[in-house]
Design an enzyme around this catalytic site. Structure first.
Site, short mmCIF file in Angstrom:
data_model
loop_
_atom_site.label_atom_id
_atom_site.label_comp_id
_atom_site.label_asym_id
_atom_site.label_seq_id
_atom_site.Cartn_x
_atom_site.Cartn_y
_atom_site.Cartn_z
N PRO A 88 42.55 41.92 42.32
CG PRO A 88 44.59 41.49 43.36
CD PRO A 88 43.25 40.89 43.09
CD GLU A 115 48.63 32.14 46.27
OE1 GLU A 115 49.10 33.06 45.59
OE2 GLU A 115 48.76 32.06 47.51
NE ARG A 153 30.29 58.78 52.37
CZ ARG A 153 30.37 59.79 51.51
NH1 ARG A 153 30.45 59.54 50.21
NH2 ARG A 153 30.34 61.04 51.92
CG ASP A 168 31.08 63.03 49.46
OD1 ASP A 168 30.94 63.60 50.54
OD2 ASP A 168 30.48 62.00 49.12
N1 4GX Z 1 41.08 44.67 45.34
N2 4GX Z 1 42.79 40.58 46.86
C1 4GX Z 1 41.31 38.67 46.38
C2 4GX Z 1 42.25 36.45 46.12
C3 4GX Z 1 41.80 36.42 44.70
C4 4GX Z 1 42.68 36.57 43.62
C5 4GX Z 1 42.18 36.51 42.34
C6 4GX Z 1 40.02 36.20 43.25
C7 4GX Z 1 40.85 36.30 42.15
C8 4GX Z 1 42.01 42.83 46.09
C9 4GX Z 1 42.24 44.16 45.71
C10 4GX Z 1 43.05 41.89 46.56
C11 4GX Z 1 43.90 39.67 47.08
C12 4GX Z 1 41.47 39.98 47.08
C13 4GX Z 1 43.70 38.37 46.34
N3 4GX Z 1 40.48 36.25 44.50
N4 4GX Z 1 40.72 42.60 45.94
N5 4GX Z 1 42.41 37.78 46.69
N6 4GX Z 1 43.39 44.82 45.69
O1 4GX Z 1 44.18 42.29 46.66
O2 4GX Z 1 40.15 43.72 45.46
#
Ligand code: 4GX
Length: 259
Positions: A88, A115, A153, A168
């Site tokens: 995120p 986490e 795609r 698109d």
């Molecule tokens: N867009 N998540 C990853 C664990 C995490 C946290 C920090 C690495 C660093 C998300 C999103 C997402 C939740 C995937 C936390 N890994 N990933 N995860 N929105 O929410 O890509």
């Protein structure tokens, strides 16, 4: 394009690669996807991949050593790849980024769980951080699938027509016009007459107006970040005239604050 996914749940990708357009893409083009299990790169007897956070707190953190070993193995298999962590905290994925990524020879997508990953990993092993939106998933896998799906795609030869992706949503910065198929009347709702006329010029014009209306109502932010074409300005002016006729001319702005 080589696609390597690093994950604790590689089986999640089996169904993903083997259905629909993804499957066709793998069979018919030079897209070679693979999911590697991060756990296989843990060197201890129990293949531990997580540990408690320094400083305390809830949840677990992904240990750096197995992930670093997995990333190095993937980079050895795909030396020209960008290595992208799904998080995120990353740049928010969109169609522009999808188009950039579709031109790359290889990508390595790192899926975190818990986490997150030990922050020292991103120092030199990660080249990019990507988010699919402002919400929290339980892991990066679904995010990686969204990215792979959108990128695949766009690779030449993947979609039916050579130009299927050109129509698109977002390719012209607008949302797509509505689509209809048979029957001509469904539960009392008719298909717009113009679409049955075969008059291509009028149909294109109707589609542009419908795209513009949808974008104006649902995603006005998209209109603000892009220039209008002469034809779009023409359509908006006519709507402006129609609205003025309906509402009367716009009132003078209230006095006080000048802009
Ligand atoms: N867009 N998540 C990853 C664990 C995490 C946290 C920090 C690495 C660093 C998300 C999103 C997402 C939740 C995937 C936390 N890994 N990933 N995860 N929105 O929410 O890509």
């Amino acid at each position: 394009m080589q696609i390597l996914v690093l994950t604790l749940f590689p089986e999640m990708f089996d169904a993903f690669w083997s259905h629909g357009i993804m499957r066709k893409a793998v069979e018919q083009t030079h897209i070679t996807p693979a999911a590697l299990n991060i756990r296989d790169f843990a060197r201890d007897r129990h293949h531990v991949t997580d540990d408690r956070p320094y400083g305390g707190g809830n949840g677990m953190v992904m240990k750096p050593e197995p992930l670093a070993a997995a990333i190095r193995a993937a980079q050895a298999r795909a030396p020209a790849a960008r290595t992208i962590l799904m998080t995120p905290q990353g740049r928010v994925f969109n169609q522009v980024i999808a188009r950039e990524m579709a031109a790359l020879p290889a990508i390595i997508l790192v899926c975190g769980r818990y986490e997150g990953v030990d922050d020292r990993l991103s120092r030199d092993l990660i080249t990019d951080e990507l988010s699919i939106g402002d919400y929290v998933l339980t892991g990066g896998e679904v995010a990686a699938m969204a990215v792979v799906d959108a990128v695949t795609r766009l690779i030449p030869g993947v979609l039916g027509g050579a130009d299927s992706a050109e129509h698109d949503s977002f390719s012209n910065g607008l949302l797509e016009h509505p689509h209809y198929t048979r029957p001509p009347v469904f539960e009392g709702a008719a298909v717009p007459d113009v679409l049955l006329t075969g008059h291509h010029h009028n149909i294109e014009r109707w589609r542009l107006e419908a795209s513009l209306m949808r974008t104006l109502v649902n995603r006005p932010d998209l209109l603000l970040e892009r220039a209008l074409t002469a034809e779009e300005i023409d359509i908006l002016r006519r709507w402006q005239t129609d609205l003025n006729r309906l509402l009367g001319p716009p009132p003078e702005p209230a006095g006080g604050r000048k802009r």
